[in-house]
Design a protein around this motif. Sequence first.
Motif, PDB file in Angstrom:
ATOM      1  N   ALA A  81       0.865  -1.178   0.000  1.00  0.00           N
ATOM      2  CA  ALA A  81       0.000   0.000   0.000  1.00  0.00           C
ATOM      3  C   ALA A  81       0.901   1.227   0.000  1.00  0.00           C
ATOM      4  O   ALA A  81       1.889   1.287   0.734  1.00  0.00           O
ATOM      5  CB  ALA A  81      -0.911   0.005   1.222  1.00  0.00           C
ATOM      6  N   LEU A  82       0.549   2.158  -0.846  1.00  0.00           N
ATOM      7  CA  LEU A  82       1.309   3.393  -0.984  1.00  0.00           C
ATOM      8  C   LEU A  82       0.361   4.573  -0.831  1.00  0.00           C
ATOM      9  O   LEU A  82      -0.704   4.600  -1.448  1.00  0.00           O
ATOM     10  CB  LEU A  82       1.968   3.450  -2.369  1.00  0.00           C
ATOM     11  CG  LEU A  82       2.579   4.783  -2.799  1.00  0.00           C
ATOM     12  CD1 LEU A  82       3.772   5.154  -1.922  1.00  0.00           C
ATOM     13  CD2 LEU A  82       2.972   4.731  -4.273  1.00  0.00           C
ATOM     14  N   VAL A  83       0.747   5.534   0.003  1.00  0.00           N
ATOM     15  CA  VAL A  83       0.014   6.793   0.110  1.00  0.00           C
ATOM     16  C   VAL A  83       1.014   7.917  -0.090  1.00  0.00           C
ATOM     17  O   VAL A  83       2.010   8.006   0.632  1.00  0.00           O
ATOM     18  CB  VAL A  83      -0.691   6.952   1.474  1.00  0.00           C
ATOM     19  CG1 VAL A  83      -1.318   8.343   1.585  1.00  0.00           C
ATOM     20  CG2 VAL A  83      -1.743   5.876   1.678  1.00  0.00           C
ATOM     21  N   ILE A  84       0.756   8.733  -1.094  1.00  0.00           N
ATOM     22  CA  ILE A  84       1.521   9.959  -1.311  1.00  0.00           C
ATOM     23  C   ILE A  84       0.532  11.101  -1.139  1.00  0.00           C
ATOM     24  O   ILE A  84      -0.506  11.128  -1.794  1.00  0.00           O
ATOM     25  CB  ILE A  84       2.141  10.022  -2.723  1.00  0.00           C
ATOM     26  CG1 ILE A  84       3.075   8.839  -2.958  1.00  0.00           C
ATOM     27  CG2 ILE A  84       2.874  11.354  -2.914  1.00  0.00           C
ATOM     28  CD1 ILE A  84       3.607   8.754  -4.379  1.00  0.00           C
ATOM     29  N   HIS A  85       0.844  12.016  -0.240  1.00  0.00           N
ATOM     30  CA  HIS A  85      -0.041  13.159  -0.010  1.00  0.00           C
ATOM     31  C   HIS A  85       0.785  14.428  -0.124  1.00  0.00           C
ATOM     32  O   HIS A  85       1.820  14.564   0.513  1.00  0.00           O
ATOM     33  CB  HIS A  85      -0.689  13.082   1.375  1.00  0.00           C
ATOM     34  CG  HIS A  85      -1.999  13.787   1.454  1.00  0.00           C
ATOM     35  ND1 HIS A  85      -2.130  15.140   1.233  1.00  0.00           N
ATOM     36  CD2 HIS A  85      -3.244  13.330   1.719  1.00  0.00           C
ATOM     37  CE1 HIS A  85      -3.408  15.485   1.377  1.00  0.00           C
ATOM     38  NE2 HIS A  85      -4.101  14.404   1.659  1.00  0.00           N
ATOM     39  N   ARG A  86       0.310  15.333  -0.955  1.00  0.00           N
ATOM     40  CA  ARG A  86       1.003  16.594  -1.144  1.00  0.00           C
ATOM     41  C   ARG A  86       0.555  17.620  -0.111  1.00  0.00           C
ATOM     42  O   ARG A  86      -0.582  17.588   0.358  1.00  0.00           O
ATOM     43  CB  ARG A  86       0.768  17.115  -2.555  1.00  0.00           C
ATOM     44  CG  ARG A  86       1.364  16.163  -3.593  1.00  0.00           C
ATOM     45  CD  ARG A  86       1.163  16.642  -4.978  1.00  0.00           C
ATOM     46  NE  ARG A  86       1.899  17.892  -5.195  1.00  0.00           N
ATOM     47  CZ  ARG A  86       1.635  18.724  -6.208  1.00  0.00           C
ATOM     48  NH1 ARG A  86       0.670  18.444  -7.068  1.00  0.00           N
ATOM     49  NH2 ARG A  86       2.334  19.831  -6.352  1.00  0.00           N
ATOM     50  N   VAL A  87       1.452  18.536   0.199  1.00  0.00           N
ATOM     51  CA  VAL A  87       1.171  19.660   1.087  1.00  0.00           C
ATOM     52  C   VAL A  87       1.685  20.924   0.415  1.00  0.00           C
ATOM     53  O   VAL A  87       2.413  20.864  -0.575  1.00  0.00           O
ATOM     54  CB  VAL A  87       1.818  19.469   2.478  1.00  0.00           C
ATOM     55  CG1 VAL A  87       1.157  18.321   3.226  1.00  0.00           C
ATOM     56  CG2 VAL A  87       3.319  19.264   2.378  1.00  0.00           C
TER      57      VAL A  87
END
Length: 154
Positions: free
Chosen positions: A80-86
């Motif tokens: 599982a991969l989560v990439i979240h931008r800020v």
Amino acid sequence: MSLSEVRIQTEDFDLSAEVAQLRADHPKVGGIVTFVGTVRDLNEGASVSEMELEHYPGMTEQSISAIIDQAKQRWPVFSALVIHRVGPLKPKDQIVLVAVTSAHRGEAFAACEFIIDYLKTEAPFWKKEQTPGGARWVDARVSDDDALKKWQVR
């Protein structure tokens, strides 16, 4: 072996490259499900020129890792991969990628939906929109809370 990765970043991500990497990691992968969230130019009836996302470094990654761990306890996923931008984002910019691999599509779909539902309500992010009426903080949506309820153990 089950892998997971959480990345919080300002830079954009390449969906194709991320999926290719997930496929390369596991020859037993039968299904990859991805969700990409983007910035809309309209929210709650107001035009949005920019959205700024803030987070709590360290706590955010820990929170998302815990969400992924819960998904892995419920479904047999390989990764599982989560990439979240800020930071500041414009309409049409990618905000988040959730990608899940499994031997079968059903588990991958369920785990991906579970992760994004929890991410929308439980991860420590704050969103501020720039509208013609000025800046405003975005509150959690009732529909996101309702989506989360279906995953509660009865």
